[in-house]
Every structure is written in structure tokens, then in C-alpha cells.
Write a protein that holds these residues in place. Structure first.
Motif, PDB file in Angstrom:
ATOM      1  N   UNK A 117       0.864  -1.188   0.000  1.00  0.00           N
ATOM      2  CA  UNK A 117       0.000   0.000   0.000  1.00  0.00           C
ATOM      3  C   UNK A 117       0.895   1.230   0.000  1.00  0.00           C
ATOM      4  N   UNK A 118       0.556   2.186  -0.844  1.00  0.00           N
ATOM      5  CA  UNK A 118       1.390   3.382  -0.907  1.00  0.00           C
ATOM      6  C   UNK A 118       0.583   4.636  -1.128  1.00  0.00           C
ATOM      7  N   UNK A 119       1.290   5.757  -1.134  1.00  0.00           N
ATOM      8  CA  UNK A 119       0.660   7.058  -1.323  1.00  0.00           C
ATOM      9  C   UNK A 119       1.030   7.598  -2.708  1.00  0.00           C
ATOM     10  N   UNK A 120       0.362   8.665  -3.087  1.00  0.00           N
ATOM     11  CA  UNK A 120       0.561   9.232  -4.434  1.00  0.00           C
ATOM     12  C   UNK A 120       1.443  10.468  -4.427  1.00  0.00           C
ATOM     13  N   UNK A 121       1.805  10.905  -3.240  1.00  0.00           N
ATOM     14  CA  UNK A 121       2.634  12.113  -3.102  1.00  0.00           C
ATOM     15  C   UNK A 121       2.997  12.253  -1.631  1.00  0.00           C
ATOM     16  N   UNK A 122       4.033  13.035  -1.348  1.00  0.00           N
ATOM     17  CA  UNK A 122       4.306  13.421   0.038  1.00  0.00           C
ATOM     18  C   UNK A 122       4.944  14.808   0.004  1.00  0.00           C
TER      19      UNK A 122
END
Ligand code: PGA
Length: 255
Positions: A59-64
Motif C-alpha cells: 500500500x502506498x501514497x501518491x505524493x508526500x
């Protein structure tokens, strides 16, 4: 290559809790299609729930944000994403480069902060149609790699576990148009050469994903292109039915 193909779904700004059923179905398929490494990058609001309900997939994010914390209203740091259950973060997607004016100089510190927080990072690169027509695609992508990829101490070891590159021609995203298999192979070989130039031999093991209108119908062909280590999938990752079709094509690739 011994690495499993890596198939990552980018849900973009789609998804409420009603879509958790899709994530669960994708997770069940990943359990069956063990030859493929599967991950989802949902909106940040769903990271925690998907982590809890879909135990097998990444599971990951699309930006930080590049900073660890501070007065940045509306932003989310890499450490916060990690705390919510993320394993990785996508940075430099062309939609962020366009919508939020993110240059390489903005993307690179984000990639560094992701690594510093213990997340893997998927760094996106890709040319516009105009740049391709002008014969500048490889030059543009090489420049993005040099400018956006994290370098220095943080990438001293286990580079291939920490860094993934996604080649996404801007004109192929969400359009139903894809480059030829030859053009994908040529670009991926050029990216490989640049990765080795930047990281030395370790650059040879970094996975290079193709992204842009990957569907169940074209996945087998696209995944067979030279140096393609997987796919970053937008629209076709929003339902388990179509995303699993792509995962199955990747499982078949290696026989
Ligand atoms: P698409 O998007 O599969 O809908 O073309 C890919 C992406 O932007 O990651």
C-alpha cells in the motif's frame, strides 16, 4: 531477471470506503497470483483502511511533502504516510508536475524524504507528445531521472528495494493510446543506461515500470517489452475485475 513483476494500481483522486471491497478482492487475487508483486496507491484517506483489510498487497501514497513536518497546511509528510501503513510513495507523477507545478527540484527532495522515512519510492518520468514528436523523448526523460532520483547516503545500499522508476509518457495516460512495444523497449533501455550511470551496477537491478493506458487486453504485450519490470496502472486499477486481469497477464509472462 529473478525479480517478480511489480503491478501497482494508482487510484488517483478516486475512492471512498465503498471501494474497500475492490481492494479486498485484489488482495485475494494477489494471494493466488503469487508470482506477481501487487500494490495499490489509493488516496491518502484510504491507506490505513486498505492496510488493515488487505494484508498481502503493498500500500502506498501518491505524493508526500518534502519536509518532516511543519506549517504546511493540507500537506502530508512521508513519516505520516508510513505511520498510516504505507510502504511506498509515488513522486513526480505527471499530473502532479502539471497540476502543482512540480519540477525535478521539487520532486527530488520528496523522494529523499520518503527514503529517510523508510518508504520505497516510485519516481515517475515521461515525455509529452510534443517532446516525442520533436525527437526529444529520451533527452527529456534522462533529464528528469538525473533531476528527480534521490542520490547520496540514503541510497548507499538495497537500491533496488527502495527505488522504482515508472516511465509514463504523458500522452498515453488516460487516453487509450500506447507507444509501440519497440518504443517502450527503446525508452526502457535508455532509462536502464541512465540508472547505471547514476547508481553504478546497482542501477541494473532497479525495476522500471511502464504506465499509460495499461489494460487487461494490452498488458501481456506491454509487459513483454524490453526491460519492463511491471506496470503502473491508473483507470484499469479501479475495479478488481480489470486490475486482476492485468495481474494475471503479468503472472503468465514468466510462464
Ligand atoms: P492510466 O494512468 O492507466 O489511466 O492511463 C496511468 C497513471 O497515470 O499512472
Amino acid at each position: 531477471m529473478a525479480q517478480r513483476p511489480y503491478i501497482v494500481g494508482n487510484w488517483k483522486m478516486h475512492g471512498t470506503r465503498s471501494m474497500l471491497a475492490e481492494a479486498r478482492a485484489i488482495d485475494r487475487a494477489a494471494e493466488r497470483l503469487i508470482k506477481v508483486e501487487v500494490a495499490l496507491a489509493p488516496p491518502a484517506t484510504l491507506i490505513h483502511a486498505i492496510r488493515k483489510e488487505a494484508g498481502l498487497i503493498g500500500v502506498g501514497a501518491q505524493d508526500c511533502h518534502a519536509a518532516e513536518g511543519g506549517a504546511h497546511t493540507g500537506d502530508i509528510s512521508a513519516a505520516m504516510l508510513k505511520d498510516a501503513g504505507a510502504d511506498f510513495v509515488i513522486v513526480g507523477h505527471s499530473e502532479r508536475r502539471a497540476d502543482h507545478c512540480e519540477s525535478d527540484a521539487i520532486v527530488q527532495p520528496k523522494a529523499r524524504s520518503a527514503l529517510a522515512a523508510g518508504l520505497a519510492v516510485i519516481v515517475c518520468v515521461g515525455e509529452t507528445e510534443q517532446q516525442r514528436n520533436a525527437g526529444e523523448a529520451e533527452r527529456v526523460v534522462a533529464g528528469q531521472l538525473a533531476g528527480s532520483l534521490p542520490q547520496g547516503d540514503l541510497v548507499a545500499d538495497k537500491i533496488a528495494e527502495k527505488i522504482i522508476v515508472a516511465y509514463e509518457p504523458v500522452w498515453a495516460i488516460g487516453t487509450g493510446r500506447v507507444p509501440t512495444v519497440e518504443d517502450i523497449g527503446a525508452m526502457h533501455r535508455a532509462i536502464r543506461a541512465k540508472l547505471v550511470e547514476i547508481y553504478g551496477e546497482a542501477g541494473a537491478a532497479i525495476r522500471i515500470l511502464y504506465g499509460g493506458s495499461v489494460k487487461p487486453e494490452n498488458a501481456a504485450e506491454l509487459l513483454a517489452a524490453d526491460e519492463v519490470g511491471g506496470a503502473l496502472v491508473g483507470g484499469a486499477s479501479l475495479t478488481a475485475e480489470s486490475f486482476v486481469g492485468i495481474i494475471a497477464a503479468a503472472a503468465d509472462r514468466d510462464g
